[in-house]
Design a protein around this motif. Structure first.
Motif, PDB file in Angstrom:
ATOM      1  N   THR A   1      -4.345   1.611   1.379  1.00  0.00           N
ATOM      2  CA  THR A   1      -3.778   2.389   0.275  1.00  0.00           C
ATOM      3  C   THR A   1      -4.316   3.812   0.286  1.00  0.00           C
ATOM      4  O   THR A   1      -3.560   4.776   0.100  1.00  0.00           O
ATOM      5  N   LEU A   2      -5.618   3.978   0.500  1.00  0.00           N
ATOM      6  CA  LEU A   2      -6.199   5.323   0.572  1.00  0.00           C
ATOM      7  C   LEU A   2      -5.597   6.115   1.735  1.00  0.00           C
ATOM      8  O   LEU A   2      -5.323   7.319   1.597  1.00  0.00           O
TER       9      LEU A   2
ATOM     10  N   ALA B   1       0.835  -1.207   0.000  1.00  0.00           N
ATOM     11  CA  ALA B   1       0.000   0.000   0.000  1.00  0.00           C
ATOM     12  C   ALA B   1       0.867   1.253   0.000  1.00  0.00           C
ATOM     13  O   ALA B   1       0.588   2.220  -0.724  1.00  0.00           O
TER      14      ALA B   1
ATOM     15  N   LEU C   1      -7.490  -1.715   0.036  1.00  0.00           N
ATOM     16  CA  LEU C   1      -8.011  -0.443  -0.459  1.00  0.00           C
ATOM     17  C   LEU C   1      -7.959   0.624   0.628  1.00  0.00           C
ATOM     18  O   LEU C   1      -7.504   1.756   0.385  1.00  0.00           O
ATOM     19  N   LEU C   2      -8.420   0.297   1.832  1.00  0.00           N
ATOM     20  CA  LEU C   2      -8.436   1.277   2.923  1.00  0.00           C
ATOM     21  C   LEU C   2      -7.023   1.711   3.298  1.00  0.00           C
ATOM     22  O   LEU C   2      -6.761   2.904   3.504  1.00  0.00           O
TER      23      LEU C   2
ATOM     24  N   GLY D   1      -1.350  -1.083  -8.972  1.00  0.00           N
ATOM     25  CA  GLY D   1      -2.599  -0.850  -8.263  1.00  0.00           C
ATOM     26  C   GLY D   1      -3.588  -1.984  -8.433  1.00  0.00           C
ATOM     27  O   GLY D   1      -4.233  -2.424  -7.466  1.00  0.00           O
TER      28      GLY D   1
ATOM     29  N   LEU E   1     -11.983  -7.652  -5.008  1.00  0.00           N
ATOM     30  CA  LEU E   1     -11.445  -6.462  -4.355  1.00  0.00           C
ATOM     31  C   LEU E   1     -11.079  -6.768  -2.906  1.00  0.00           C
ATOM     32  O   LEU E   1     -11.854  -7.364  -2.158  1.00  0.00           O
ATOM     33  N   ASP E   2      -9.879  -6.346  -2.500  1.00  0.00           N
ATOM     34  CA  ASP E   2      -9.394  -6.519  -1.132  1.00  0.00           C
ATOM     35  C   ASP E   2      -9.685  -5.225  -0.374  1.00  0.00           C
ATOM     36  O   ASP E   2      -8.993  -4.219  -0.555  1.00  0.00           O
ATOM     37  N   ALA E   3     -10.716  -5.257   0.467  1.00  0.00           N
ATOM     38  CA  ALA E   3     -11.152  -4.035   1.157  1.00  0.00           C
ATOM     39  C   ALA E   3     -10.072  -3.491   2.078  1.00  0.00           C
ATOM     40  O   ALA E   3      -9.860  -2.271   2.159  1.00  0.00           O
TER      41      ALA E   3
ATOM     42  N   THR F   1      -2.444  -4.867  -6.324  1.00  0.00           N
ATOM     43  CA  THR F   1      -2.491  -4.600  -4.887  1.00  0.00           C
ATOM     44  C   THR F   1      -3.920  -4.674  -4.366  1.00  0.00           C
ATOM     45  O   THR F   1      -4.178  -5.217  -3.285  1.00  0.00           O
ATOM     46  N   LEU F   2      -4.846  -4.132  -5.124  1.00  0.00           N
ATOM     47  CA  LEU F   2      -6.215  -3.979  -4.644  1.00  0.00           C
ATOM     48  C   LEU F   2      -7.131  -5.146  -5.005  1.00  0.00           C
ATOM     49  O   LEU F   2      -8.187  -5.298  -4.400  1.00  0.00           O
ATOM     50  N   PHE F   3      -6.740  -5.969  -5.973  1.00  0.00           N
ATOM     51  CA  PHE F   3      -7.598  -7.076  -6.418  1.00  0.00           C
ATOM     52  C   PHE F   3      -6.816  -8.390  -6.377  1.00  0.00           C
ATOM     53  O   PHE F   3      -5.640  -8.439  -6.760  1.00  0.00           O
TER      54      PHE F   3
END
Length: 447
Positions: free
Chosen positions: A413-414, A123, A410-411, A379, A405-407, A382-384
């Motif tokens: 990374t954001l 992330a 995602l959180l 990306g 999707l890996d929640a 990392t996210l999927f």
């Protein structure tokens, strides 16, 4: 006639180059800033103008510009021995640190705490790459043509699967044809250079002839390529060594724009063509390289290590991985000494060239598109959990499977993007915080 500058002996310069190497974190921008502070402001070994001239020359070359700039300044001061010391020490701390981390990765990467650490690093690295793209885009995309070159580079890589080397070569040729007026420079101020060892005056070693430069080029070409040729023909050598040497020797010719520009292509080849890495492992390697001093292109050592570790032939896997990693470093960095030692005497003749300025401008614009492709490639992975290649006429698009999707990714990374862009958090702080968060998420069963 004034006396030649009294350079410190090479032995006295070694601790300074070690200090430069030990502080060289944060990618090329941070590394160049460290060199500027120590060599221009503190030691006054080189003037501001000569430092920028050297940086411009090194930016034109394939390979890590910060390491090549250190090699160039070392060469100006003490000849080839000084260049070897400055450039070699710039690489050595990162080489040793990343080799140790590569061992940790293959031995303990599946332990929960270590797996969580790498989950967090992914992330952080994605946020750092996006920030690098944002900074580069602001500097490189100065007009409509630059933006079109960047867009074309992205489409060529992401949708048309054009090899990265061809994108770089095409951008350079376009820039040569177009040309660009170099930035105006102020005249040198004698007062500013009064106590500087390397000012505007040419040094004797800069006045070598073409024949001497050709001999130097031939010597370093042999140092670079003879080991590669030997690995391709000697019996008993694991075949992966020859493939590693040949592939990364080719990459050494086209790695303009630093590590970020080349990594998506290297990752695709290493994962899909050679099978050296698993999807997502390049992000792990880049996260490790971000935590060590020296050039980020050192991440290629991690790729070579895994290639040797997973195809060791008759050798123990750890020994094969170590040797393949060292081989990768050799064929990645030896060409840097070739470019500097053979090309540095030409630096004065390159100043003010419209065609070379145009080539550099076009390559830099293309690199922005290349890094965008890297950010998208990383990306998605990392996210999927699943990414599929979908053919669409002449296009081949990597598209995520929405349900994968890996929640947690995602959180995290954001949060990393917010920290980097909103609070201007540094690279090491971002990596440390995300690594800690990744470990906590893994322990909680959320990652």
């Amino acid at each position: 006639m004034s006396a030649p500058p009294a350079f410190p002996p090479l032995a006295e310069a070694v601790p300074v180059w070690l200090r430069v190497a030990a502080l060289s974190f944060g990618g090329p921008a941070g590394q160049i800033a460290v060199m500027h502070r120590i060599l221009v402001e503190e030691r006054r070994w080189i003037s501001e103008r000569r430092f920028l001239h050297g940086l411009g020359f090194c930016t034109l070359l394939p390979g890590p510009e910060a390491q090549q700039l250190a090699t160039y300044i070392g060469w100006l001061m003490h000849g080839p021995a000084g260049g070897l010391v400055a450039g070699g020490l710039f690489v050595l701390p990162g080489l040793l640190a990343l080799m140790a981390l590569s061992w940790l990765y293959v031995l303990y990467g599946h332990v929960d705490a270590v797996a969580g650490l790498f989950f967090g690093l992914k992330a952080a690295v994605l946020a750092i790459v996006l920030h690098a793209l944002w900074r580069l885009g602001g500097r490189a995309l100065r007009d409509r043509t630059d933006r079109l070159v960047a867009l074309a580079a992205f489409v060529a890589l992401f949708a048309l699967s054009v090899p990265f080397p061809l994108v770089v070569v095409a951008a350079g040729l376009l820039g040569l044809a177009r040309g660009r007026r170099p930035a105006e420079e102020r005249a040198a101020d004698p007062a500013e250079e009064a106590d500087v060892l390397i000012g505007e005056a040419a040094l004797p070693r800069e006045r070598v002839g073409a024949a001497s430069s050709l001999r130097t080029a031939a010597l370093w070409l042999a140092v670079w390529l003879l080991p590669v040729a030997a690995l391709l023909v000697l019996p008993g050598v694991p075949p992966v060594f020859g493939r590693v040497a040949l592939f990364f020797s080719k990459m050494a010719l086209v790695t303009f724009g630093g590590a970020y520009a080349a990594l998506a292509y290297v990752a695709q080849q290493a994962v899909e063509h050679f099978g050296w890495l698993k999807p997502g492992e390049m992000l792990d390697g880049l996260g490790l390289a971000e935590t060590t001093p020296g050039p980020l292109i050192m991440v290629l050592q991690f790729v070579g290590f895994l290639a040797g570790f997973r195809a060791p032939g008759a050798l123990p896997p750890l020994l094969a991985g170590t040797l393949a990693g060292l081989l990768t470093t050799w064929v990645t960095f030896v060409p840097c000494f070739l470019w500097i030692f053979a090309g540095a005497p030409l630096i004065g003749r390159l100043r003010g060239s419209r065609r070379l300025a145009g080539a550099l401008s076009a390559i830099t614009a293309a690199v922005a598109g290349v890094i965008l492709n890297l950010a998208v490639w990383f990306g998605l992975r990392t996210l999927f959990a699943r990414v599929e290649t979908v053919p669409l006429g002449p296009l081949r698009l990597d598209l995520p499977v929405p349900g994968s999707l890996d929640a947690a990714a995602l959180l995290l990374t954001l949060a990393a993007i917010f920290a980097v862009f909103r609070f201007w958090l540094g690279t090491l702080q971002t990596l440390a915080l995300c690594a800690g968060a990744g470990i906590l998420l893994r322990q909680a069963g959320w990652a």
